[in-house]
Design an enzyme around this catalytic site. Structure first.
Site, PDB file in Angstrom:
ATOM      1  N   PHE A  18      -6.884  14.320  -0.320  1.00 25.53           N
ATOM      2  CA  PHE A  18      -6.765  13.459   0.864  1.00 25.53           C
ATOM      3  C   PHE A  18      -8.043  13.427   1.680  1.00 25.53           C
ATOM      4  CE2 PHE A  18      -2.636  11.428   1.669  1.00 25.53           C
ATOM      5  CZ  PHE A  18      -2.078  11.704   0.433  1.00 25.53           C
ATOM      6  N   CYS A  35       5.396   5.429   5.550  1.00 27.66           N
ATOM      7  CA  CYS A  35       5.689   6.804   5.985  1.00 27.66           C
ATOM      8  C   CYS A  35       4.679   7.373   6.985  1.00 27.66           C
ATOM      9  CB  CYS A  35       5.760   7.705   4.763  1.00 27.66           C
ATOM     10  SG  CYS A  35       6.967   7.103   3.583  1.00 27.66           S
ATOM     11  N   ARG A  73       4.257  -2.553   3.219  1.00 25.69           N
ATOM     12  CA  ARG A  73       4.554  -2.126   4.596  1.00 25.69           C
ATOM     13  C   ARG A  73       3.332  -1.435   5.211  1.00 25.69           C
ATOM     14  NH1 ARG A  73      10.070   0.943   3.587  1.00 25.69           N
ATOM     15  NH2 ARG A  73       9.072   1.240   1.575  1.00 25.69           N
ATOM     16  N   ASN A 122       3.212  14.602   7.322  1.00 31.42           N
ATOM     17  CA  ASN A 122       2.664  13.238   7.318  1.00 31.42           C
ATOM     18  C   ASN A 122       1.702  13.007   8.478  1.00 31.42           C
ATOM     19  OD1 ASN A 122       3.758  12.418   4.939  1.00 31.42           O
ATOM     20  ND2 ASN A 122       5.448  11.261   5.803  1.00 31.42           N
ATOM     21  N   LYS A 170       8.543  18.022   7.909  1.00 28.93           N
ATOM     22  CA  LYS A 170       8.366  16.708   7.272  1.00 28.93           C
ATOM     23  C   LYS A 170       7.437  15.816   8.112  1.00 28.93           C
ATOM     24  CE  LYS A 170       8.832  12.920   5.132  1.00 28.93           C
ATOM     25  NZ  LYS A 170       8.427  12.608   3.804  1.00 28.93           N
ATOM     26  N   GLU A 190      11.860  15.144   1.748  1.00 24.58           N
ATOM     27  CA  GLU A 190      11.181  14.769   0.504  1.00 24.58           C
ATOM     28  C   GLU A 190       9.684  14.600   0.758  1.00 24.58           C
ATOM     29  OE1 GLU A 190       9.751  11.715  -0.421  1.00 24.58           O
ATOM     30  OE2 GLU A 190      10.146  10.598   1.418  1.00 24.58           O
ATOM     31  N   PHE A 191       8.915  14.898  -0.301  1.00 25.79           N
ATOM     32  CA  PHE A 191       7.455  14.766  -0.206  1.00 25.79           C
ATOM     33  C   PHE A 191       6.922  13.904  -1.346  1.00 25.79           C
ATOM     34  CE2 PHE A 191       8.638  18.718   1.938  1.00 25.79           C
ATOM     35  CZ  PHE A 191       8.098  18.475   3.194  1.00 25.79           C
ATOM     36  N   GLY A 226      -1.909   3.411   5.319  1.00 30.48           N
ATOM     37  CA  GLY A 226      -0.821   2.463   5.554  1.00 30.48           C
ATOM     38  C   GLY A 226       0.450   3.007   4.926  1.00 30.48           C
TER      39      GLY A 226
HETATM   40  C1  UGA Z   1       3.394   9.867   1.989  1.00 32.37           C
HETATM   41  C2  UGA Z   1       3.220  11.359   1.682  1.00 32.37           C
HETATM   42  O1  UGA Z   1       1.998  11.569   0.973  1.00 32.37           O
HETATM   43  C3  UGA Z   1       4.389  11.882   0.852  1.00 32.37           C
HETATM   44  O2  UGA Z   1       4.260  13.292   0.678  1.00 32.37           O
HETATM   45  C4  UGA Z   1       5.690  11.576   1.594  1.00 32.37           C
HETATM   46  O3  UGA Z   1       6.822  12.000   0.851  1.00 32.37           O
HETATM   47  C5  UGA Z   1       5.795  10.093   1.857  1.00 32.37           C
HETATM   48  O4  UGA Z   1       4.660   9.655   2.618  1.00 32.37           O
HETATM   49  C6  UGA Z   1       7.065   9.862   2.636  1.00 32.37           C
HETATM   50  O5  UGA Z   1       7.159  10.360   3.763  1.00 32.37           O
HETATM   51  O6  UGA Z   1       8.026   9.293   2.076  1.00 32.37           O
HETATM   52  P1  UGA Z   1       2.991   7.603   0.634  1.00 32.37           P
HETATM   53  O7  UGA Z   1       3.295   6.886   1.909  1.00 32.37           O
HETATM   54  O8  UGA Z   1       3.630   7.152  -0.622  1.00 32.37           O
HETATM   55  O9  UGA Z   1       3.345   9.167   0.760  1.00 32.37           O
HETATM   56  O10 UGA Z   1       1.436   7.481   0.425  1.00 32.37           O
HETATM   57  P2  UGA Z   1       0.171   8.471   0.406  1.00 32.37           P
HETATM   58  O11 UGA Z   1      -0.235   8.727  -0.981  1.00 32.37           O
HETATM   59  O12 UGA Z   1       0.365   9.624   1.299  1.00 32.37           O
HETATM   60  O13 UGA Z   1      -0.925   7.496   1.056  1.00 32.37           O
HETATM   61  C7  UGA Z   1      -0.749   7.027   2.389  1.00 32.37           C
HETATM   62  C8  UGA Z   1      -1.916   6.170   2.796  1.00 32.37           C
HETATM   63  O14 UGA Z   1      -3.098   6.951   2.937  1.00 32.37           O
HETATM   64  C9  UGA Z   1      -2.267   5.078   1.806  1.00 32.37           C
HETATM   65  O15 UGA Z   1      -2.593   3.900   2.520  1.00 32.37           O
HETATM   66  C10 UGA Z   1      -3.476   5.619   1.062  1.00 32.37           C
HETATM   67  O16 UGA Z   1      -4.306   4.637   0.532  1.00 32.37           O
HETATM   68  C11 UGA Z   1      -4.162   6.391   2.188  1.00 32.37           C
HETATM   69  N1  UGA Z   1      -5.035   7.475   1.713  1.00 32.37           N
HETATM   70  C12 UGA Z   1      -4.514   8.530   1.052  1.00 32.37           C
HETATM   71  C13 UGA Z   1      -6.394   7.411   1.991  1.00 32.37           C
HETATM   72  O17 UGA Z   1      -6.892   6.456   2.617  1.00 32.37           O
HETATM   73  N2  UGA Z   1      -7.198   8.449   1.593  1.00 32.37           N
HETATM   74  C14 UGA Z   1      -6.699   9.514   0.913  1.00 32.37           C
HETATM   75  O18 UGA Z   1      -7.496  10.423   0.572  1.00 32.37           O
HETATM   76  C15 UGA Z   1      -5.327   9.557   0.638  1.00 32.37           C
END
Ligand code: UGA
Length: 432
Positions: A243, A254, A321, A202, A198, A145-146, A251
């Site tokens: 991103f 994942c 988390r 990440n 997957k 999943e993504f 954080g």
């Molecule tokens: C992430 C992946 O984006 C999903 O595709 C994946 O399905 C999921 O993990 C998983 O493995 O279940 P998620 O953990 O919900 O999703 O969060 P993200 O949107 O990826 O953000 C992760 C972290 O990066 C957050 O702390 C966010 O604030 C930070 N982030 C994100 C940044 O600091 N800068 C960015 O440009 C994007």
């Protein structure tokens, strides 16, 4: 299609509700009796926009219980249980193998068993071997999943691709048929390639965010605005614009876990990953930079009160988390500061994530201005929309001091300076 989803946490429940919305009959089973009871009453036990409405709208095609047996003969079992980080980065697969054993014990015939849980390379092959050994004619498929927390429902209906790893093409195609009506290319691979993709996705995202955070630190030192750089950088189609937001470090449940797992798997395979191994340390460094800015701006933190806006690891979720806030609050308390924190969703969960000694230094406020009231500085850690709506003049009268460290670049630097603040974003080229 008739589907059983095993494990209805954030991934399993979103999958169950969205599959029901696509017209499938779905039974969700979970060993957590409290969660099942909440879902039977239509209550979602966590914050995920759109999910409660989706469950309510497709109630007739959804059931929940702790039993695997739904009272109908499903064509497909979806394993969506958690695989938390174990020691040394190795994922903890106890719940996964319990789910497999339940299927092997209780299911007959030739169902497809699709694995959505994030697992080490080789796991689907081992599940297939276990089913065959137990005499179950199941066909195992990997379907990672993504979905992102906070936008999981949207991501389900608008995926970039559907990834299916299968040894049996027919079984892979059956899983692909689940998503009929969704516009996305289906990528068929081996089990192992799907499992590795997957983690690779990440790990790549974590690396990319870390790159942009280091670029932001350089921009601060050189007096350059990182947003001008990332805008121009992202227009190069080989780089892409997503991103590239600097922040307090990534954080969530994942990115940190999957990166650690990939490094662990490489170690098992005898491969040293120099680049990826450096990423977690660089990410931790980004947390410290936020505290260093406060220290510089306040000339020390002992006895100071810091308002903190945002605790969740990102906007749109109540998930704490591996949230940057946890480490940053711990550092602030360790330096002798008091914290007045506000988060629209995650605040009540904070007590489960911090040491009692740190919690003693933290009080929770009912709103952003209440958190700011009487504080010497403001630190912004999560990009909630409501922070953008706060008027600088109102904030100026609430905050005792004039320092704002905005780790998400949510506020407008010019308006903040015009209101009399010493404003410092992330990578905007300001020095304190
Ligand atoms: C992430 C992946 O984006 C999903 O595709 C994946 O399905 C999921 O993990 C998983 O493995 O279940 P998620 O953990 O919900 O999703 O969060 P993200 O949107 O990826 O953000 C992760 C972290 O990066 C957050 O702390 C966010 O604030 C930070 N982030 C994100 C940044 O600091 N800068 C960015 O440009 C994007």
């Amino acid at each position: 299609m008739d589907v059983v989803v095993v494990g209805v946490g954030y991934v399993g429940l979103t999958t169950a509700a969205c599959l029901a919305a696509l017209g499938h009959r779905v039974h969700g089973c979970d060993t957590d009796a409290e969660k099942v009871a909440a879902l039977q009453q239509g209550r979602v036990p966590f914050h995920e926009p759109g999910l409660t409405d989706l469950l309510a709208g497709h109630r007739s095609r959804l059931s929940f219980s702790s039993e695997l047996n739904p009272g109908f003969a499903p064509a497909l079992y979806y394993i969506c249980v958690g695989t938390p980080q174990g020691s040394g980065g190795q994922p903890e697969l106890t719940a996964l193998w319990q789910a497999v054993e339940r299927i092997v014990d209780q299911v007959e015939g030739q169902p497809v068993v699709a694995v959505k849980s994030t697992v080490p390379v080789g796991t689907c092959r081992r599940i297939q071997e276990r089913c065959s050994q137990a005499g179950l004619g199941a066909r195992v498929v990997s379907n990672p999943e993504f979905l992102r927390e906070g936008t999981a429902v949207r991501d389900f209906f608008h995926p970039d691709r559907t990834l299916i790893g299968a040894a049996d093409r027919g079984a892979g195609e059956l899983v692909a048929q689940l998503f009929h009506g969704i516009q996305a290319s289906v990528v068929m691979t081996s089990w192992e390639a799907a499992e590795l993709t997957k983690w690779a996705t990440n790990a790549f995202l974590a690396t990319r965010i870390t790159f942009v955070n280091e670029l932001a630190a350089l921009c601060d030192a050189l007096g350059v605005d990182v947003l001008e750089v990332t805008h121009a950088l992202g227009l190069d189609h080989r780089v892409g614009r997503h991103f590239l937001q600097p922040g307090p470090g990534y954080g969530g449940s994942c990115l940190p876990k999957d990166l650690a797992a990939l490094i662990w798997q490489a170690g098992e395979a005898g491969v040293q990953l120099d680049l990826l191994t450096a990423v977690p340390g660089a990410n931790a460094r980004q947390r410290s930079r936020a505290v260093e800015k406060l220290k510089a701006g306040l000339q020390g933190l002992g006895g100071e009160t810091v308002a903190v806006w945002g605790l969740a690891f990102k906007a749109g979720t109540d998930d704490l988390r591996a949230a940057p806030a946890l480490e940053i609050l711990t550092m602030l308390a360790g330096a002798g500061a008091r914290v007045q924190a506000y988060d629209p969703q995650a605040a009540s969960r904070l007590k489960h994530y911090l040491d009692p000694a740190v919690l003693q230094a933290v009080s929770l406020a009912p709103g952003p201005l209440e958190a700011a009231a009487g504080s010497d500085a403001l630190l912004i850690l999560t990009e909630w929309d409501e922070f953008r709506a706060v008027e600088p003049a109102q904030l100026r009268s609430a905050l005792r001091g004039d320092l704002v460290v905005d780790c998400r670049n949510v506020l407008d630097p010019e308006r903040m300076r015009a209101a009399g603040f010493r404003y410092c974003g992330v990578g905007r080229g300001e020095r304190l």
